[in-house]
Design an enzyme around this catalytic site. Sequence first.
Site, PDB file in Angstrom:
ATOM      1  N   ASN A  50       0.829  -1.214   0.000  1.00 41.55           N
ATOM      2  CA  ASN A  50       0.000   0.000   0.000  1.00 41.55           C
ATOM      3  C   ASN A  50       0.862   1.263   0.000  1.00 41.55           C
ATOM      4  O   ASN A  50       0.390   2.334   0.379  1.00 41.55           O
ATOM      5  CB  ASN A  50      -0.911   0.012   1.228  1.00 41.55           C
ATOM      6  CG  ASN A  50      -1.814  -1.204   1.280  1.00 41.55           C
ATOM      7  OD1 ASN A  50      -2.361  -1.608   0.267  1.00 41.55           O
ATOM      8  ND2 ASN A  50      -1.962  -1.791   2.451  1.00 41.55           N
ATOM      9  N   HIS A 136     -14.384  -1.935   5.949  1.00 41.24           N
ATOM     10  CA  HIS A 136     -13.227  -2.643   6.534  1.00 41.24           C
ATOM     11  C   HIS A 136     -13.564  -3.303   7.872  1.00 41.24           C
ATOM     12  O   HIS A 136     -14.361  -2.777   8.656  1.00 41.24           O
ATOM     13  CB  HIS A 136     -12.114  -1.612   6.737  1.00 41.24           C
ATOM     14  CG  HIS A 136     -10.775  -2.194   7.049  1.00 41.24           C
ATOM     15  ND1 HIS A 136     -10.279  -2.236   8.329  1.00 41.24           N
ATOM     16  CD2 HIS A 136      -9.819  -2.730   6.250  1.00 41.24           C
ATOM     17  CE1 HIS A 136      -9.067  -2.772   8.304  1.00 41.24           C
ATOM     18  NE2 HIS A 136      -8.761  -3.073   7.053  1.00 41.24           N
ATOM     19  N   GLU A 181     -16.052   3.555   4.049  1.00 39.05           N
ATOM     20  CA  GLU A 181     -14.742   3.908   3.519  1.00 39.05           C
ATOM     21  C   GLU A 181     -14.972   4.902   2.376  1.00 39.05           C
ATOM     22  O   GLU A 181     -16.088   5.005   1.864  1.00 39.05           O
ATOM     23  CB  GLU A 181     -14.033   2.661   2.954  1.00 39.05           C
ATOM     24  CG  GLU A 181     -13.691   1.635   4.004  1.00 39.05           C
ATOM     25  CD  GLU A 181     -13.036   0.383   3.413  1.00 39.05           C
ATOM     26  OE1 GLU A 181     -12.200   0.504   2.500  1.00 39.05           O
ATOM     27  OE2 GLU A 181     -13.367  -0.709   3.873  1.00 39.05           O
ATOM     28  N   SER A 185     -11.150  -0.878   0.034  1.00 38.22           N
ATOM     29  CA  SER A 185      -9.814  -1.471   0.001  1.00 38.22           C
ATOM     30  C   SER A 185      -9.704  -2.709  -0.875  1.00 38.22           C
ATOM     31  O   SER A 185      -8.612  -3.034  -1.325  1.00 38.22           O
ATOM     32  CB  SER A 185      -9.346  -1.783   1.418  1.00 38.22           C
ATOM     33  OG  SER A 185     -10.351  -2.461   2.126  1.00 38.22           O
ATOM     34  N   ASP A 210     -13.722   6.679   6.503  1.00 39.80           N
ATOM     35  CA  ASP A 210     -12.355   6.149   6.577  1.00 39.80           C
ATOM     36  C   ASP A 210     -11.672   6.402   5.224  1.00 39.80           C
ATOM     37  O   ASP A 210     -12.017   5.785   4.223  1.00 39.80           O
ATOM     38  CB  ASP A 210     -12.445   4.652   6.898  1.00 39.80           C
ATOM     39  CG  ASP A 210     -11.084   4.001   7.064  1.00 39.80           C
ATOM     40  OD1 ASP A 210     -10.082   4.588   6.606  1.00 39.80           O
ATOM     41  OD2 ASP A 210     -11.030   2.896   7.622  1.00 39.80           O
ATOM     42  N   HIS A 213      -7.344   4.703   1.978  1.00 36.62           N
ATOM     43  CA  HIS A 213      -6.699   4.502   0.675  1.00 36.62           C
ATOM     44  C   HIS A 213      -6.741   5.747  -0.204  1.00 36.62           C
ATOM     45  O   HIS A 213      -6.294   5.716  -1.342  1.00 36.62           O
ATOM     46  CB  HIS A 213      -7.339   3.315  -0.044  1.00 36.62           C
ATOM     47  CG  HIS A 213      -7.173   2.046   0.706  1.00 36.62           C
ATOM     48  ND1 HIS A 213      -6.017   1.307   0.667  1.00 36.62           N
ATOM     49  CD2 HIS A 213      -7.991   1.416   1.582  1.00 36.62           C
ATOM     50  CE1 HIS A 213      -6.136   0.257   1.467  1.00 36.62           C
ATOM     51  NE2 HIS A 213      -7.326   0.300   2.031  1.00 36.62           N
ATOM     52  N   LYS A 241       0.010   3.869   4.782  1.00 32.77           N
ATOM     53  CA  LYS A 241      -0.185   3.526   3.371  1.00 32.77           C
ATOM     54  C   LYS A 241       0.541   4.578   2.522  1.00 32.77           C
ATOM     55  O   LYS A 241       1.759   4.594   2.503  1.00 32.77           O
ATOM     56  CB  LYS A 241      -1.670   3.369   3.099  1.00 32.77           C
ATOM     57  CG  LYS A 241      -2.151   2.085   3.781  1.00 32.77           C
ATOM     58  CD  LYS A 241      -3.628   1.876   3.837  1.00 32.77           C
ATOM     59  CE  LYS A 241      -3.903   0.511   4.482  1.00 32.77           C
ATOM     60  NZ  LYS A 241      -5.213   0.424   5.114  1.00 32.77           N
TER      61      LYS A 241
END
Length: 401
Positions: A50, A136, A181, A185, A210, A213, A241
């Site tokens: 990541n 997640h 998210e 992910s 969240d 990413h 990440k």
Amino acid sequence: MVKEDKFAFVEAFLVGRSQQQTRRSLQSVIPLDSVHVLKRGKSLLNFSANDYLGLSKHPALIAASQDYAQRYGTGATASRLVTGTYDIHQQLEADLAIACGREAALLFNSGFQANVTVLGALLDRHALVLCDRLAHSSLLNGALASRATLVRYRHNDYAHLESLLQQAETQTYSRVVIVSETVFSMDGDRAEVDLLAHLAQTYNAILYLDDAHAIGVLGAGGIGLAMAHPGVDLAIGTLGKAFGAFGAVVVCSARLQQYLINACSGFIYTTALPPAVIGAIAAALKLMPELEGDRQTLASRAADLRTQLQAEGFDTGPSTTHIIPVMLGEAERALHLSQWLESQGILAAAIRPPTVPPGTARLRLALSSQHTAEHLGSLIGILRSGHEQWRGGDRVSRVGV
Ligand SMILES: *Cc1c(COP(=O)(O)O)cnc(C)c1O
């Protein structure tokens, strides 16, 4: 008194996992550069990390890490509310808040810890939490541990979410929290943050997103999709990440920050992040505005890779980002392709249930701005031959039956 082996449950679990071929084990690698690792003495091109901007190997981060360790020592020696808040922790929180245009930021020791315990502090057993079905594990853990009423809405289905919000209005919940998210992910698709913010506002719900990413990669200056969005009440950015370091940051109002400092167990009862980590995060934050070119490279490589994969007949799912699944269906097929890739010098993790829903096993490709067009070319070539091999093998076995 327990008469039988008190660890019989461990044995049963492990044997069960082995029989279902879902047992996992750790395999060590040695990092060579931001896209290569050494595994069992062999150099592999890595499509599973990541480290989206290659910052974990950046000289500025390494130098700041070393400098902070030299000046402040290797450990923070106490929790934040005791004597673990150094000036560098507070400076970094102030800088993160400014970068996100927020009143406040609060560091956490990991994204997992932040999600579980911040949600724990926000929810009680009279609350309702509406969580995207593909969110997640850490978000789910937080929601479950709080004993709030948990309802999972269909992935990115805001009509479904809205109907649940409408139903909630007729009930007597202490509060409603929406959890998602921003970039998912395992699928690499995005939530619609504007729409979520609108729904949260309309139904007076708390919006918790969240940005694990997206921070560093997407949004103006790489700030993410939620971190700087005024309609998001709490945004979580993980720093292990694209930031190439470790830990997480929660951005919110000053009032909420004060609340978390006093009420969030995962903030209070743990040793503060070590100086070397703070140095790396601070250096990454300082670099972020200069990395626009890297972010553009990453986006265009991801678009190229999706196009090339699709041209080969692969299904890249709903991905619109640097996370690209190659959807394969059965776990066996994903494992086969992952093993084939590794034998040919490429690391790409097979993601299987229970991490993803049954029947949706996949390879998860995570790109870095440090991957070159040549790297993508060799990935495609090896995937193609692996695919042909599988189809060949499949035909033979069907004839056999
Ligand atoms: C990686 C990840 C986390 C966990 O963050 P860590 O800092 O690695 O503990 C949380 N949420 C999402 C969506 C993630 O992808």
